[in-house]
Design an enzyme around this catalytic site. Sequence first.
Site, PDB file in Angstrom:
ATOM      1  N   CYS A   1     -10.763  -4.902 -26.940  1.00 17.96           N
ATOM      2  CA  CYS A   1     -11.386  -4.800 -28.278  1.00 17.96           C
ATOM      3  C   CYS A   1     -12.711  -4.064 -28.215  1.00 17.96           C
ATOM      4  O   CYS A   1     -13.578  -4.269 -29.080  1.00 17.96           O
ATOM      5  CB  CYS A   1     -11.592  -6.160 -28.940  1.00 17.96           C
ATOM      6  SG  CYS A   1     -10.079  -7.095 -29.113  1.00 17.96           S
TER       7      CYS A   1
ATOM      8  N   ASP B   1     -24.655 -10.380 -30.796  1.00 17.58           N
ATOM      9  CA  ASP B   1     -23.364 -10.959 -30.464  1.00 17.58           C
ATOM     10  C   ASP B   1     -23.523 -11.665 -29.115  1.00 17.58           C
ATOM     11  O   ASP B   1     -23.663 -11.009 -28.080  1.00 17.58           O
ATOM     12  CB  ASP B   1     -22.333  -9.825 -30.377  1.00 17.58           C
ATOM     13  CG  ASP B   1     -20.954 -10.326 -29.962  1.00 17.58           C
ATOM     14  OD1 ASP B   1     -20.836 -11.492 -29.545  1.00 17.58           O
ATOM     15  OD2 ASP B   1     -20.008  -9.524 -30.053  1.00 17.58           O
TER      16      ASP B   1
ATOM     17  N   LYS C   1     -15.240 -19.754 -25.869  1.00 14.74           N
ATOM     18  CA  LYS C   1     -15.659 -19.068 -24.632  1.00 14.74           C
ATOM     19  C   LYS C   1     -16.727 -19.899 -23.920  1.00 14.74           C
ATOM     20  O   LYS C   1     -17.402 -19.436 -23.005  1.00 14.74           O
ATOM     21  CB  LYS C   1     -16.204 -17.678 -24.958  1.00 14.74           C
ATOM     22  CG  LYS C   1     -15.119 -16.744 -25.526  1.00 14.74           C
ATOM     23  CD  LYS C   1     -15.677 -15.390 -25.801  1.00 14.74           C
ATOM     24  CE  LYS C   1     -14.851 -14.599 -26.777  1.00 14.74           C
ATOM     25  NZ  LYS C   1     -13.692 -13.932 -26.212  1.00 14.74           N
TER      26      LYS C   1
ATOM     27  N   GLN D   1     -20.283 -13.487 -25.251  1.00  9.37           N
ATOM     28  CA  GLN D   1     -20.097 -13.513 -23.792  1.00  9.37           C
ATOM     29  C   GLN D   1     -21.329 -14.046 -23.066  1.00  9.37           C
ATOM     30  O   GLN D   1     -21.369 -14.035 -21.844  1.00  9.37           O
ATOM     31  CB  GLN D   1     -19.794 -12.100 -23.267  1.00  9.37           C
ATOM     32  CG  GLN D   1     -18.470 -11.531 -23.713  1.00  9.37           C
ATOM     33  CD  GLN D   1     -17.263 -12.299 -23.170  1.00  9.37           C
ATOM     34  OE1 GLN D   1     -17.376 -13.069 -22.211  1.00  9.37           O
ATOM     35  NE2 GLN D   1     -16.132 -12.111 -23.800  1.00  9.37           N
TER      36      GLN D   1
ATOM     37  N   HIS E   1     -18.180  -5.030 -29.013  1.00 10.54           N
ATOM     38  CA  HIS E   1     -16.824  -5.505 -29.295  1.00 10.54           C
ATOM     39  C   HIS E   1     -16.530  -5.117 -30.749  1.00 10.54           C
ATOM     40  O   HIS E   1     -17.438  -5.078 -31.579  1.00 10.54           O
ATOM     41  CB  HIS E   1     -16.845  -7.027 -29.142  1.00 10.54           C
ATOM     42  CG  HIS E   1     -15.511  -7.695 -29.246  1.00 10.54           C
ATOM     43  ND1 HIS E   1     -14.882  -7.915 -30.439  1.00 10.54           N
ATOM     44  CD2 HIS E   1     -14.693  -8.209 -28.291  1.00 10.54           C
ATOM     45  CE1 HIS E   1     -13.738  -8.537 -30.226  1.00 10.54           C
ATOM     46  NE2 HIS E   1     -13.596  -8.732 -28.926  1.00 10.54           N
TER      47      HIS E   1
HETATM   48  N1  PMP Z   1     -17.769 -10.404 -29.251  1.00  8.12           N
HETATM   49  C1  PMP Z   1     -17.500 -10.358 -27.950  1.00  8.12           C
HETATM   50  C2  PMP Z   1     -18.499  -9.705 -27.023  1.00  8.12           C
HETATM   51  C3  PMP Z   1     -16.330 -10.908 -27.454  1.00  8.12           C
HETATM   52  O1  PMP Z   1     -16.063 -10.837 -26.151  1.00  8.12           O
HETATM   53  C4  PMP Z   1     -15.435 -11.526 -28.361  1.00  8.12           C
HETATM   54  C5  PMP Z   1     -14.137 -12.146 -27.863  1.00  8.12           C
HETATM   55  N2  PMP Z   1     -13.328 -11.306 -27.131  1.00  8.12           N
HETATM   56  C6  PMP Z   1     -15.758 -11.548 -29.707  1.00  8.12           C
HETATM   57  C7  PMP Z   1     -16.936 -10.993 -30.124  1.00  8.12           C
HETATM   58  C8  PMP Z   1     -14.845 -12.171 -30.721  1.00  8.12           C
HETATM   59  O2  PMP Z   1     -14.689 -13.532 -30.507  1.00  8.12           O
HETATM   60  P1  PMP Z   1     -13.600 -14.343 -31.318  1.00  8.12           P
HETATM   61  O3  PMP Z   1     -12.296 -13.654 -31.085  1.00  8.12           O
HETATM   62  O4  PMP Z   1     -13.648 -15.708 -30.724  1.00  8.12           O
HETATM   63  O5  PMP Z   1     -14.008 -14.324 -32.744  1.00  8.12           O
END
Ligand code: PMP
Length: 415
Positions: free
Chosen positions: A365, A201, A227, A204, A124
């Site tokens: 993203c 990270d 999440k 998910q 991401h």
């Molecule tokens: N890493 C991953 C794998 C994600 O799916 C997301 C959220 N889409 C993020 C980071 C970022 O999370 P946040 O927008 O809550 O900071």
Amino acid sequence: MDDWQNVIRKRDFPMIARGNCRGKSTVYLDNAATTQCPRPVLWAMEDYWSLRHANVHRGVYCLSARATEALEETRQLTADFLRVSRDEIVFTSGATDSANMLAEAFALGELKRGDLVLATEMEHNSNLLPWLEACRRTGAVLELVKIREDGELDMEDLYRRLEKKPRLLAVTAVSNVLGTVNPLSQIVSSAHSAGAAVAVDAAQAMRCDLPELKSPDCDFLFFSGHKLMGPTGIGVLYAKAEWIDRLPPVRYGGGMLRELRIPEPEYESGVGKFEAGTLNLSGIAGLGAALEYLQVVGRRRIAAYERELLRHAEERLSSIDGLRILGAPKRRSGVLSFLLPPLQAYDAAVLLDKKGFALRSGRHCADALHARLGISGSVRLSPAFYNTGEELDRFGDALEQIAALSRTVGAGKHG
Ligand code: PMP
């Protein structure tokens, strides 16, 4: 629908149970973007605001002491969730904030010109851009580990790049597009043998009940509360104790100073040095309630049910003529992305919305991943434990109708 699931759906998730938005039928299938808060999380936050609101650490009075205790209780709950020490848990505003803080601290204290940092093509942007910027600032170099056609990380490519002795590897536990569950134990031990730190990270991955995320071997791990059935604006950065000691703070202000000496102030030594200013205290109350909620419902039960839902969805979607599921990883969790040519992903999501299904289209993203796959976007399905197999069947039927319609229109255009 299982009994437990029927109960929690009706009792705890009003939006899901009501199943409509502005009077229109809605099945929420965008849980990789954010999950719904169950009532106990909402109550915990209301309780905080109506009965417990006071700033922490700074007051000697009862309310402040109680707020401090509540904050530390959530720190302990988070530590228990990961089976690590509470002295390794830093509160942030979310996964993105955690990654940025970490990369800034690494840039300030660790990286120098010519150092190598690795990320992967399935990251991401939140676990890629902070490292790219850290490299730009310090003169270090960022390289991306390749992924294979099936959506697995290319381990051979990883091993080759590890030979160049990178300082750090940034890797996701679960891809937010392909759902690939990466072999973390193997990745972390290989990186460590090469002398690289590993930042995972887990945004998910926290509902998957992965054994690798219990007492994790990695150096850093981060995620967002929202999440995980918690509220937005609260996140966690786990850093191994030696890193908590070693990394410099990157936010300065109240609560993290031990002694003001000019020009060289002395900062707190533990996690406090990373928590300057007033934290999101109601968010922390909500996160604590969310973690307790998941424990009570049963983390293993949730993970097993969500796996089954995804398997069910994959089977149904595979039977749709012309639909292409992205990747075929050995272990998939949480999300399934697909294309429905000749429709653009955006158009497919709009048509699905018209049929009452809420899910996301675009690059999610994950720009490097979409560039690698040579596509401009995809549609992403991400059910959670409050969804049902019956909803996914209806979703499959809707997709089938859309696919048939787009074929007819496509044929008409060319005929
Ligand atoms: N890493 C991953 C794998 C994600 O799916 C997301 C959220 N889409 C993020 C980071 C970022 O999370 P946040 O927008 O809550 O900071």
